[in-house]
Design a protein around this motif. Structure first.
Motif, short mmCIF file in Angstrom:
data_model
loop_
_atom_site.label_atom_id
_atom_site.label_comp_id
_atom_site.label_asym_id
_atom_site.label_seq_id
_atom_site.Cartn_x
_atom_site.Cartn_y
_atom_site.Cartn_z
N VAL A 252 -0.79 -10.87 2.37
CA VAL A 252 -0.71 -9.45 3.21
C VAL A 252 0.57 -8.77 2.81
O VAL A 252 0.58 -7.71 2.61
N LEU A 253 1.64 -9.44 2.42
CA LEU A 253 2.98 -9.03 1.89
C LEU A 253 2.88 -8.38 0.19
O LEU A 253 3.33 -9.37 -0.69
N GLU A 254 2.46 -7.28 0.43
CA GLU A 254 2.15 -6.87 -0.92
C GLU A 254 2.77 -5.50 -1.01
O GLU A 254 3.00 -4.54 -0.23
N GLU A 255 3.34 -5.35 -2.13
CA GLU A 255 4.24 -4.28 -2.62
C GLU A 255 3.86 -2.70 -2.12
O GLU A 255 4.49 -1.90 -1.48
N GLU A 256 2.55 -2.57 -2.55
CA GLU A 256 2.02 -1.07 -2.44
C GLU A 256 2.06 -0.80 -0.79
O GLU A 256 2.40 0.27 -0.20
N LEU A 257 1.36 -1.67 -0.09
CA LEU A 257 1.03 -1.65 1.24
C LEU A 257 2.18 -1.60 2.16
O LEU A 257 2.72 -0.64 2.96
N LEU A 258 3.41 -2.41 1.71
CA LEU A 258 4.72 -2.38 2.39
C LEU A 258 5.55 -1.33 2.27
O LEU A 258 6.33 -0.69 3.00
N SER A 259 5.57 -0.77 1.02
CA SER A 259 6.12 0.45 0.63
C SER A 259 5.45 1.63 1.39
O SER A 259 6.14 2.56 1.77
N ARG A 260 4.22 1.72 1.56
CA ARG A 260 3.61 2.66 2.14
C ARG A 260 4.05 2.63 3.80
O ARG A 260 4.14 3.41 4.62
#
Length: 292
Positions: A252-260
Motif C-alpha cells: 500500500v505504501l507506494e511512492e506515486e500514490l502517497l505523493s498524490r
C-alpha cells in the motif's frame, strides 16, 4: 477518590447478571465493517461510499492527510456517528441494533481528546473502563484488568495523582489504559501516539500488536506512516472521503500514490535491517540552503 465513590458516579447498570459476555472471535473473523458508508457534516461529504473490514487478530491502521475522513470513519465504526447511507456492522449485527450497554462489551473507543471535568485520580479514570462489565460474570476481573492496563501503559507510578495534573502525554496513556481495561474484542484508537515521545509511541504500538496477537481487532488512526508500516497488518489510505487503497503496508505504501494523496513528493525504501517500508519527504540538496 476510592473506587466505591467512583462507582457511585458512573451510570447505573444492572446488578443482576442479565447480560452474557460475547464469545471471542475466531482468528481472521470480521469483527466490524463499514459497507458503503456515506457521512455528511456541515454540508460537506466527509465519507463517500467507504467500505472496510476489521478482523480479529489484526492491526488496521487508517492513514491519510488532514480532512481525509479518518476520525469520522472511526466514529462511524464505533457507532458514535450514524451514516446518512450505508451501514456499519459490529459482531455481524447492524451497529444501531445494539443497546449501549451491549455495544460497550464489544468495542472500546479512544477519542483524540481526553478531557475530564472532575479531578479523578488516575487509577479511578482507568477503572471507569470496567463500568460496562457490572452485572456480568466478568465483573470479578475488575482489579486485575485495571492493574494490567496500568502496567502496560506505564502509568502505575502516578496512580493516585489527579488526572487534571498530568501532562498531555501522561493523559494520553491513562486514556489508553482505560480503553485496555475495558477488555473488548475491538479497539478503536484515534491518534493514540499524537502527544507521545518516541519511547511511548513505540510502547503504545507494541500494546496494539500484543492485543492483536491475543485475538483482538485493533483499528488505529495514525499520521506517522513509519509507525503504520512497522506495526500494522493492513493499512487503509483515505483520500477525499474514500479508501484509496487498503492492504499490507509493503503493497500500500507506494511512492506515486502517497505523493498524490498527500500532495507532497515522498520516497519509499525498505529499512536496511527489517525491510519495512520507510516513507520520507523527497528533498534535494537545494532544500537545505533555502533562506530562513
Amino acid at each position: 477518590m476510592t473506587s466505591v465513590r467512583l462507582r457511585g458516579l458512573l451510570p447505573t447498570l444492572p446488578t443482576r447478571r442479565t447480560r452474557t459476555p460475547p464469545p471471542p472471535a475466531a482468528p481472521g473473523e470480521v469483527v466490524a465493517e463499514a459497507l458503503g458508508v456515506r457521512i455528511e457534516r456541515g454540508g460537506r461529504v466527509v465519507l463517500d461510499g467507504v467500505g472496510i473490514a476489521m478482523r480479529a487478530g489484526e492491526v488496521l491502521a487508517l492513514v491519510g492527510p488532514n480532512g481525509a475522513g479518518k476520525s469520522t470513519l472511526l466514529a462511524a465504526l464505533a457507532a458514535d456517528l450514524a451514516p446518512s447511507s450505508g451501514e456499519v456492522r459490529i459482531a455481524g449485527r447492524p451497529a444501531h441494533g445494539w443497546a449501549a450497554g451491549e455495544l460497550a462489551l464489544r468495542r472500546a473507543v479512544l477519542p483524540q481528546d481526553a478531557a475530564l471535568s472532575f479531578p479523578f485520580a488516575v487509577a479511578d479514570v482507568v477503572r471507569m473502563g470496567r463500568a460496562p462489565w457490572a452485572g456480568t460474570e466478568r465483573e470479578g476481573e475488575d482489579e486485575e484488568a485495571v492493574a494490567e492496563a496500568m502496567a502496560a501503559t506505564e502509568v502505575g507510578a502516578f496512580a493516585e495523582r489527579p488526572f487534571s495534573a498530568l501532562s498531555g502525554g501522561e493523559r494520553a496513556r491513562v486514556a489508553l489504559a482505560r480503553v485496555l481495561a475495558q477488555r473488548t474484542g475491538l479497539l478503536l484508537l484515534d491518534e493514540p501516539t499524537a502527544a507521545l515521545d518516541l519511547r511511548h509511541q513505540e510502547l503504545v504500538l507494541r500494546v496494539c500488536r500484543e492485543r492483536a496477537a491475543a485475538g483482538d481487532a485493533v483499528v488505529v488512526v495514525l499520521h506517522d506512516l513509519g509507525l503504520a508500516a512497522a506495526h500494522a497488518d493492513r493499512v487503509g489510505v483515505l483520500h477525499d472521503g474514500r479508501v484509496a487503497v487498503e492492504g499490507p503496508p509493503s503493497e500500500v505504501l507506494e511512492e506515486e500514490l502517497l505523493s498524490r494523496v498527500y500532495r507532497q513528493p515522498v520516497e519509499v525504501f525498505p529499512h536496511p535491517r527489517t525491510g519495512v517500508p520507510l516513507v520520507v519527504p523527497r528533498r534535494t540538496e537545494a532544500d537545505r540552503h533555502l533562506p530562513a
